[in-house]
Design a protein around this motif. Structure first.
Motif, PDB file in Angstrom:
ATOM      1  N   GLY A  92    -136.227  45.332   4.161  1.00  0.00           N
ATOM      2  CA  GLY A  92    -135.569  45.978   5.294  1.00  0.00           C
ATOM      3  C   GLY A  92    -135.743  45.251   6.620  1.00  0.00           C
ATOM      4  N   PRO A  93    -136.988  44.936   7.041  1.00  0.00           N
ATOM      5  CA  PRO A  93    -137.153  44.221   8.313  1.00  0.00           C
ATOM      6  C   PRO A  93    -136.446  42.870   8.333  1.00  0.00           C
ATOM      7  CG  PRO A  93    -139.247  45.173   7.599  1.00  0.00           C
ATOM      8  CD  PRO A  93    -138.278  45.326   6.454  1.00  0.00           C
ATOM      9  N   LEU A  94    -136.374  42.201   7.183  1.00  0.00           N
ATOM     10  CA  LEU A  94    -135.699  40.909   7.123  1.00  0.00           C
ATOM     11  C   LEU A  94    -134.189  41.085   7.301  1.00  0.00           C
ATOM     12  CD1 LEU A  94    -137.633  39.378   4.089  1.00  0.00           C
ATOM     13  CD2 LEU A  94    -138.186  39.212   6.521  1.00  0.00           C
ATOM     14  N   VAL A  95    -133.641  42.143   6.674  1.00  0.00           N
ATOM     15  CA  VAL A  95    -132.209  42.405   6.788  1.00  0.00           C
ATOM     16  C   VAL A  95    -131.820  42.706   8.227  1.00  0.00           C
ATOM     17  CG1 VAL A  95    -130.380  44.034   6.129  1.00  0.00           C
ATOM     18  CG2 VAL A  95    -131.940  43.148   4.399  1.00  0.00           C
ATOM     19  N   ASP A  96    -132.676  43.452   8.946  1.00  0.00           N
ATOM     20  CA  ASP A  96    -132.379  43.800  10.335  1.00  0.00           C
ATOM     21  C   ASP A  96    -132.567  42.627  11.288  1.00  0.00           C
ATOM     22  OD1 ASP A  96    -131.514  46.407  10.023  1.00  0.00           O
ATOM     23  OD2 ASP A  96    -133.539  47.232  10.071  1.00  0.00           O
ATOM     24  N   ARG A  97    -133.276  41.584  10.874  1.00  0.00           N
ATOM     25  CA  ARG A  97    -133.540  40.431  11.741  1.00  0.00           C
ATOM     26  C   ARG A  97    -132.695  39.217  11.371  1.00  0.00           C
ATOM     27  NH1 ARG A  97    -137.671  40.536  15.994  1.00  0.00           N
ATOM     28  NH2 ARG A  97    -138.779  42.507  15.718  1.00  0.00           N
ATOM     29  N   TRP A  98    -132.442  39.028  10.110  1.00  0.00           N
ATOM     30  CA  TRP A  98    -131.745  37.831   9.652  1.00  0.00           C
ATOM     31  C   TRP A  98    -130.230  38.012   9.714  1.00  0.00           C
ATOM     32  CZ3 TRP A  98    -134.795  36.413   4.545  1.00  0.00           C
ATOM     33  CH2 TRP A  98    -136.080  35.972   4.904  1.00  0.00           C
ATOM     34  N   SER A  99    -129.525  36.904   9.687  1.00  0.00           N
ATOM     35  CA  SER A  99    -128.067  36.928   9.615  1.00  0.00           C
ATOM     36  C   SER A  99    -127.613  37.557   8.295  1.00  0.00           C
ATOM     37  CB  SER A  99    -127.526  35.499   9.711  1.00  0.00           C
ATOM     38  OG  SER A  99    -126.209  35.429   9.204  1.00  0.00           O
ATOM     39  N   LEU A 100    -126.830  38.631   8.400  1.00  0.00           N
ATOM     40  CA  LEU A 100    -126.353  39.295   7.187  1.00  0.00           C
ATOM     41  C   LEU A 100    -125.446  38.368   6.379  1.00  0.00           C
ATOM     42  CD1 LEU A 100    -125.543  42.870   8.565  1.00  0.00           C
ATOM     43  CD2 LEU A 100    -127.640  42.045   7.493  1.00  0.00           C
ATOM     44  N   ARG A 101    -124.634  37.574   7.079  1.00  0.00           N
ATOM     45  CA  ARG A 101    -123.746  36.663   6.367  1.00  0.00           C
ATOM     46  C   ARG A 101    -124.545  35.628   5.587  1.00  0.00           C
ATOM     47  NH1 ARG A 101    -121.148  31.728   7.319  1.00  0.00           N
ATOM     48  NH2 ARG A 101    -122.198  31.507   9.325  1.00  0.00           N
ATOM     49  N   ARG A 102    -125.568  35.076   6.209  1.00  0.00           N
ATOM     50  CA  ARG A 102    -126.383  34.073   5.517  1.00  0.00           C
ATOM     51  C   ARG A 102    -127.124  34.674   4.331  1.00  0.00           C
ATOM     52  NH1 ARG A 102    -128.883  30.950  10.818  1.00  0.00           N
ATOM     53  NH2 ARG A 102    -126.987  29.790  11.351  1.00  0.00           N
ATOM     54  N   ILE A 103    -127.601  35.906   4.477  1.00  0.00           N
ATOM     55  CA  ILE A 103    -128.261  36.579   3.349  1.00  0.00           C
ATOM     56  C   ILE A 103    -127.303  36.660   2.169  1.00  0.00           C
ATOM     57  CG2 ILE A 103    -129.117  38.800   2.506  1.00  0.00           C
ATOM     58  CD1 ILE A 103    -130.348  39.243   5.264  1.00  0.00           C
ATOM     59  N   LEU A 104    -126.078  37.117   2.428  1.00  0.00           N
ATOM     60  CA  LEU A 104    -125.114  37.306   1.350  1.00  0.00           C
ATOM     61  C   LEU A 104    -124.743  35.982   0.689  1.00  0.00           C
ATOM     62  CD1 LEU A 104    -122.800  39.979   3.032  1.00  0.00           C
ATOM     63  CD2 LEU A 104    -124.483  40.346   1.222  1.00  0.00           C
ATOM     64  N   VAL A 105    -124.518  34.954   1.484  1.00  0.00           N
ATOM     65  CA  VAL A 105    -124.097  33.659   0.930  1.00  0.00           C
ATOM     66  C   VAL A 105    -125.223  33.017   0.126  1.00  0.00           C
ATOM     67  CG1 VAL A 105    -123.394  31.311   1.506  1.00  0.00           C
ATOM     68  CG2 VAL A 105    -122.358  33.246   2.704  1.00  0.00           C
ATOM     69  N   LEU A 133    -125.703  58.390  11.170  1.00  0.00           N
ATOM     70  CA  LEU A 133    -126.767  58.991  11.976  1.00  0.00           C
ATOM     71  C   LEU A 133    -127.990  58.099  12.174  1.00  0.00           C
ATOM     72  CD1 LEU A 133    -126.560  62.627  10.539  1.00  0.00           C
ATOM     73  CD2 LEU A 133    -125.617  61.760  12.678  1.00  0.00           C
ATOM     74  N   VAL A 134    -128.040  56.948  11.530  1.00  0.00           N
ATOM     75  CA  VAL A 134    -129.155  56.019  11.733  1.00  0.00           C
ATOM     76  C   VAL A 134    -128.710  54.930  12.718  1.00  0.00           C
ATOM     77  CG1 VAL A 134    -130.684  54.336  10.642  1.00  0.00           C
ATOM     78  CG2 VAL A 134    -130.103  56.448   9.440  1.00  0.00           C
ATOM     79  N   PRO A 135    -129.505  54.610  13.742  1.00  0.00           N
ATOM     80  CA  PRO A 135    -129.137  53.545  14.684  1.00  0.00           C
ATOM     81  C   PRO A 135    -128.922  52.218  13.968  1.00  0.00           C
ATOM     82  CG  PRO A 135    -131.003  54.811  15.522  1.00  0.00           C
ATOM     83  CD  PRO A 135    -130.774  55.276  14.116  1.00  0.00           C
ATOM     84  N   ASP A 136    -127.979  51.424  14.479  1.00  0.00           N
ATOM     85  CA  ASP A 136    -127.640  50.155  13.837  1.00  0.00           C
ATOM     86  C   ASP A 136    -128.849  49.248  13.651  1.00  0.00           C
ATOM     87  OD1 ASP A 136    -125.025  50.814  13.563  1.00  0.00           O
ATOM     88  OD2 ASP A 136    -124.266  49.529  15.170  1.00  0.00           O
ATOM     89  N   ASP A 137    -129.723  49.200  14.662  1.00  0.00           N
ATOM     90  CA  ASP A 137    -130.841  48.263  14.582  1.00  0.00           C
ATOM     91  C   ASP A 137    -131.932  48.715  13.621  1.00  0.00           C
ATOM     92  OD1 ASP A 137    -131.615  50.389  16.137  1.00  0.00           O
ATOM     93  OD2 ASP A 137    -132.704  49.187  17.609  1.00  0.00           O
ATOM     94  N   LEU A 138    -131.811  49.930  13.074  1.00  0.00           N
ATOM     95  CA  LEU A 138    -132.750  50.434  12.077  1.00  0.00           C
ATOM     96  C   LEU A 138    -132.120  50.544  10.689  1.00  0.00           C
ATOM     97  CD1 LEU A 138    -134.684  53.384  13.811  1.00  0.00           C
ATOM     98  CD2 LEU A 138    -135.719  51.377  12.758  1.00  0.00           C
ATOM     99  N   LEU A 139    -130.815  50.350  10.614  1.00  0.00           N
ATOM    100  CA  LEU A 139    -130.093  50.711   9.397  1.00  0.00           C
ATOM    101  C   LEU A 139    -130.551  49.915   8.182  1.00  0.00           C
ATOM    102  CD1 LEU A 139    -127.962  52.519   8.196  1.00  0.00           C
ATOM    103  CD2 LEU A 139    -126.223  50.861   8.883  1.00  0.00           C
ATOM    104  N   GLY A 140    -130.775  48.600   8.348  1.00  0.00           N
ATOM    105  CA  GLY A 140    -131.221  47.798   7.215  1.00  0.00           C
ATOM    106  C   GLY A 140    -132.545  48.289   6.667  1.00  0.00           C
ATOM    107  N   ARG A 141    -133.476  48.608   7.578  1.00  0.00           N
ATOM    108  CA  ARG A 141    -134.799  49.078   7.149  1.00  0.00           C
ATOM    109  C   ARG A 141    -134.716  50.443   6.483  1.00  0.00           C
ATOM    110  NH1 ARG A 141    -137.432  48.079  12.870  1.00  0.00           N
ATOM    111  NH2 ARG A 141    -135.239  47.748  13.352  1.00  0.00           N
ATOM    112  N   VAL A 142    -133.917  51.333   7.044  1.00  0.00           N
ATOM    113  CA  VAL A 142    -133.802  52.677   6.471  1.00  0.00           C
ATOM    114  C   VAL A 142    -133.119  52.624   5.113  1.00  0.00           C
ATOM    115  CG1 VAL A 142    -132.731  54.949   6.762  1.00  0.00           C
ATOM    116  CG2 VAL A 142    -133.861  53.845   8.701  1.00  0.00           C
ATOM    117  N   MET A 143    -132.036  51.835   4.999  1.00  0.00           N
ATOM    118  CA  MET A 143    -131.349  51.730   3.718  1.00  0.00           C
ATOM    119  C   MET A 143    -132.278  51.127   2.661  1.00  0.00           C
ATOM    120  SD  MET A 143    -128.420  53.098   3.964  1.00  0.00           S
ATOM    121  CE  MET A 143    -128.086  52.673   2.281  1.00  0.00           C
ATOM    122  N   ALA A 144    -133.064  50.118   3.051  1.00  0.00           N
ATOM    123  CA  ALA A 144    -133.989  49.497   2.106  1.00  0.00           C
ATOM    124  C   ALA A 144    -135.078  50.474   1.692  1.00  0.00           C
ATOM    125  CB  ALA A 144    -134.609  48.250   2.728  1.00  0.00           C
TER     126      ALA A 144
END
Length: 442
Positions: free
Chosen positions: A69-82, A367-378
């Motif tokens: 989660g913390p990595l998803v919220d900090r890293w480039s989402l496009r680069r993660i996917l590729v 309902l989850v703030p964008d900057d927390l969403l990766g961590r919450v989803m994870a």
């Protein structure tokens, strides 16, 4: 709500289209791979205990998703996917290579499976975090339905196809198809433009050339494309702080009691997935296995397709009704010895799961703030599937001792538990419709 009009978001939004098509392609290979891998383990060993171990090794990385989660919220989402797609494309080639060299064993398969699954723990929260950044809030349910449709629709078709291909060509050959699908998905994801968290820019559309392609703006200067391609530095202390923030949000929200249902239901369903090859072998072999898994995916597909019809209903009572139907139909499916009847009832049993998945995802994204969403989803992904690996391992053992039919049937009991638990907990039973929710606070 007019579903036919809202579905045009896929035509309007180039980024969503790339995300959906990329997911569709990679899931085509994944569907074939998942069926081929589990059947290959069963074919090499003839034991439910080994398929249970395979399920455990594949599902166990899901419990580690919270740490992504913390990595998803900090890293480039496009680069993660590729990058994850490219690495997975190389990993799955190990199976046909080992077969070509004459060293293929069940342990080679059991080594590759968890590595591929581990990389997916970055992919799924990254995709979920990308959706609210590239679509408007009113389109969230539709966008999530489209992603779920791309996932389950491909599963339904390719699960059934995989069973036929295994019977015709063998399971090993299908790994080559999976490798190609990962490479094609990477090529689609590389063209994504995902705004950074908190950006107010409108999602890229085909008529917005500056947002979609980075064209030259008025005045002759290059127009900035809001994107998350600059990875934030994240030291050990920052990582731990981010991890605690995501877990803290879940702990203080209504998501925590909701996770109890996932722990029980997914634990029992984990056993069902592990013993499904043995269950299907008694009903016709790999073709039957592919059809049964296609039925499950098909039901979830139908549920995702009609989810927007239900998002105006109070979520608590809706969940009770959906899972009461789901569990009852699942148990009926297992009790039927006629394969077409089992297929039809399993399809019906999983329609409510598709509806619930899409609406729950939209609630979290709203309902989850964008900057927390990766961590919450994870965190939600990890905690809800925590018992699935254990259920798979135990289910494999019980499949060899008490029979696969009993273990697969226990999955229906897990679905009924969801309905009973939500009904018994007032805070869950009284949950309103998504557009009436103002907070996830407990």
């Amino acid at each position: 709500m007019n579903v036919s009009i809202r579905d045009w978001v896929l035509v309007r939004n180039a980024n969503l289209r790339r995300l959906v098509f990329g997911r569709l392609v990679t899931n085509a290979g994944d569907s074939v791979y998942a069926i081929a891998a589990m059947w290959l383990v069963y074919d090499l060993t003839g034991s439910s205990a080994y398929t249970g171990l395979a399920g455990f090794l594949t599902m166990a990385p899901q419990a580690l998703q919270v740490f992504a989660g913390p990595l998803v919220d900090r890293w480039s989402l496009r680069r993660i996917l590729v990058r994850t797609q490219l690495v997975q494309a190389v990993l799955v080639l190990a199976i046909p290579l080992a077969d070509f060299l004459g060293v293929l064993s069940v342990w080679v398969v059991l080594t590759v499976m968890p590595l591929v699954s581990l990389l997916n723990q970055l992919v799924y929260p990254a995709q979920s975090a990308a959706v609210p950044r590239i679509v408007d809030g009113d389109d969230l349910v539709t966008a999530n339905s489209l992603l779920s449709l791309s996932y389950q629709g491909v599963d339904m078709a390719f699960n059934a196809l995989a069973g036929v291909l295994i019977a015709a060509t063998g399971a090993v050959t299908l790994y080559l198809l999976d490798s190609v699908s990962f490479a094609v998905a990477a090529a689609l994801f590389v063209r994504l433009h995902i705004p950074a968290a908190g950006e107010d820019d409108e999602p890229a559309t085909d008529t917005d050339s500056s947002a979609a392609t980075g064209a030259v703006a008025d005045g002759g200067a290059d127009a900035p494309v809001p994107d998350d391609d600059d990875d934030d530095e994240l030291g050990p202390s920052g990582y731990l702080d981010d991890l605690r923030a995501g877990l803290g949000f879940v702990r203080g929200s209504i998501l925590l009691p909701m996770l109890v249902t996932g722990l029980v239901a997914n634990g029992l369903l984990g056993g069902a997935w592990a013993t499904m090859p043995t269950f299907a072998d008694a009903r016709g072999g790999p073709e039957a296995y592919g059809m049964l898994m296609a039925a499950i995916a098909g039901g979830i597909l139908v549920g995702a397709a009609v989810a927007s019809v239900f998002d105006d209903l109070p979520f608590g009572p809706l969940t009770v009704g959906l899972f009461a139907v789901s569990g009852s139909a699942w148990l009926a499916a297992i009790s039927v010895s006629w394969l077409p009847g089992t297929i039809a009832l399993l399809t019906l049993a999983t329609v409510p799961i598709g509806i619930s998945n899409v609406i729950t995802m939209a609630i979290i994204q709203t309902l989850v703030p964008d900057d927390l969403l990766g961590r919450v989803m994870a965190a939600v992904g990890s905690l809800s599937t925590l018992m699935m690996p254990a259920g798979s391992a135990l289910g494999g053992v019980f499949g060899d001792t008490v029979g696969a039919e009993f273990v697969v049937g226990a999955g229906g009991a897990g679905l009924l538990f969801v309905a009973a638990y939500v009904l018994a907990v007032p805070s869950l039973r009284r949950l309103p419709a998504i557009d009436e929710m103002e907070t996830l606070a407990a």
